[in-house]
Structure formats: structure tokens, C-alpha cells
Motif scaffolding. Sequence first.
Motif, mmCIF file in Angstrom:
data_model
loop_
_atom_site.group_PDB
_atom_site.id
_atom_site.type_symbol
_atom_site.label_atom_id
_atom_site.label_comp_id
_atom_site.label_asym_id
_atom_site.label_seq_id
_atom_site.Cartn_x
_atom_site.Cartn_y
_atom_site.Cartn_z
ATOM 1 N N ALA A 163 3.470 -51.653 -6.447
ATOM 2 C CA ALA A 163 4.238 -50.680 -7.224
ATOM 3 C C ALA A 163 5.706 -51.065 -7.200
ATOM 4 C CB ALA A 163 4.063 -49.280 -6.642
ATOM 5 N N ILE A 164 6.487 -50.496 -8.114
ATOM 6 C CA ILE A 164 7.932 -50.737 -8.120
ATOM 7 C C ILE A 164 8.717 -49.485 -7.742
ATOM 8 C CG2 ILE A 164 7.828 -52.621 -9.786
ATOM 9 C CD1 ILE A 164 8.687 -50.637 -11.945
ATOM 10 N N ARG A 165 8.040 -48.323 -7.711
ATOM 11 C CA ARG A 165 8.727 -47.097 -7.297
ATOM 12 C C ARG A 165 7.697 -46.064 -6.848
ATOM 13 N NH1 ARG A 165 8.833 -47.074 -12.884
ATOM 14 N NH2 ARG A 165 10.791 -48.246 -12.857
ATOM 15 N N VAL A 166 8.152 -45.106 -6.055
ATOM 16 C CA VAL A 166 7.323 -43.980 -5.623
ATOM 17 C C VAL A 166 7.988 -42.700 -6.127
ATOM 18 C CG1 VAL A 166 6.390 -42.697 -3.668
ATOM 19 C CG2 VAL A 166 6.527 -45.197 -3.565
ATOM 20 N N VAL A 167 7.216 -41.841 -6.779
ATOM 21 C CA VAL A 167 7.730 -40.585 -7.318
ATOM 22 C C VAL A 167 7.103 -39.426 -6.557
ATOM 23 C CG1 VAL A 167 7.992 -39.128 -9.362
ATOM 24 C CG2 VAL A 167 7.985 -41.632 -9.596
#
Length: 308
Positions: free
Chosen positions: A193-197
Motif C-alpha cells: 500500500a502507499i497510505r493508510v486511511v
Amino acid sequence: DFTGGIDSQTYQTYAQNEDKPLFNRAVAGTYPSGSTIKPMLAAAALEESIISANTRFRSAGGLQVSRWFFPDWKNGGHGITGVIKAIAESVNTFFYIIGGGYEDIEGLGVERIREYLQSFGLTQKLGVDIPSEASGHIPSPQWKQDVKGERWYIGDTYNLSIGQGDVLVTPLQMASATAALINGGTVYRPHMAIRVVDPSNSEVQPIEPQVINTLPIENKHLQTVKQGMKACVEYGSCISMDALPTTSGGKTGTAQWSSKKEPHAWFVGFAPYDDPQMVIAVVVEEGEGGTKTALPIAREFLRWWSTQ
């Protein structure tokens, strides 16, 4: 079957299938690398001044060492061969010489080969953020003595130099190593992944790139290897990639692993050539040869990717 939930009986048919369709081969499958390891050997030999970009050896079909013969894959050999041609045409003789040496020519030797392959991350878990990652294996004289009760021979170094024998790598490791070859020498920790929301407050936490290692290889040598992978597409074993709408570089591989079953097929590559944005590694178990089965899969993916 998995969309919306899978019933236990159907799941068990997958879980008990002898071909292990649920096994995550990309991170946990380990395979001999075949010739996909050759660009790394070329970079190491350039860095150690075993060869230069202008060094030439004659490939006449293989090397004779005492009563042992170590063959090229092409009958009669490839003729006069430099490093770019050696990568493009996967010339075994060239890599036997730079790996194990021959007559008055010094090779890297097993310990230096191991050190360089370790710098590419081929003997460690890369730390990808999914479970069950395998670490791979690069054989050593001590390992062979301990496990097989046998001493290390020059033939073992020759086999290691072309990715055969007891070398084991994961597809993820080979993708990562290929990226390091063509990005200037940086080995990054791979991520899914490139980000965690955060779903409760929509807070975004980016996943920052993490550097695992920097290759001990000058950029000019990496550029020479990159040219060899481009030549593979222009006139070597990757030539069918030349029809793609984007420029690319690559390396095929055929990995022997059983005396009774077909070899595994490999391809590693990148695109576009001048400004690489992606790498790909493909393994086809018992796929016979990289050019035959792995490369066409990569080519179709790259065809799709280049039109997005």
C-alpha cells in the motif's frame, strides 16, 4: 468463489489441491533464479574490475575443466562476447569465467558472489507488509559441507554464476533486485500500500519509502548492465518485447530443479527504458523456458500497463 464468502467444501478443494493454488508464490515461493541472476553477476564483476565494459571472451560452446564440461545453451557457442551481449544472449561461458574464473582469468569466487547477491537482498526477508515471506538461499562451501557432506568444487561456483544449483529466490526478491539495478542502486522495502486511511476520522497516514540497502556498485556499471537488458529486447532472448508500445529492458531465465520435471520459466524486466516506472517478475512453474512461457505473460501485462 471467494466473493461474498466461500463455503467450507469449496475452500477445502482449494486447500487440498496438490498444486497449492492458495500458496502465495510471489512472497513465499522459492525457486532457482536461472539466468535472471546474471545481470547482478555482471554488475559485481564490473565493480571488482574482473572485467570492463570492453572486455571480450570467446564462447565456443562451453568450458572444459579437467574431465568436466560446462556448456553454453547454444551449440557451438556465441562467438566473441562482451558483457552487453552476454546479458542479451545469456551467454553461460561469459558468466562461468567472471564468476569462477578460467585459466589465467580471475573470477569473483563464491564469497564475493555471495556478498554481492546479499547486497541485492537475495538472502533476507525484505519486510513486505503481508505474512509468510521467505528469505531465499545462496549456497556456500560451509553450507554444502554441513548439509550435503561434500566439499565445494569449481562446478558449484559455475552453477551459482548462472543461477542454477542450490540458489533459491522469491519472485518478490527478483523484482526488488531488478529495481535496484535500474534505479541507481537503492534497495527499498516493498509495500502493498502507499497510505493508510483511518475509517473513523479519515486521517491519512502515508507509508514512506524505506531504504534497506545501497548497492556497493558504481552507477556507470549499473548503466552498462541496464544497456545489456535493453539489448536483450533489441536482439536477444527478450526480442518479442520489442513490439511493445513502450521501451523496455529484460532478462529471461530457465531454472533446472528436477531431473524428472520441466524447468521453471523466468522473466524479469522494466519499463520504460529511459525513465523506468515499474518492474515485473514472472515465474511459471515447470514452464520449460523463460522465452517460451514467462516472457509472453510479462509482455501482455506491459502492453496493458503502457496503455493506462
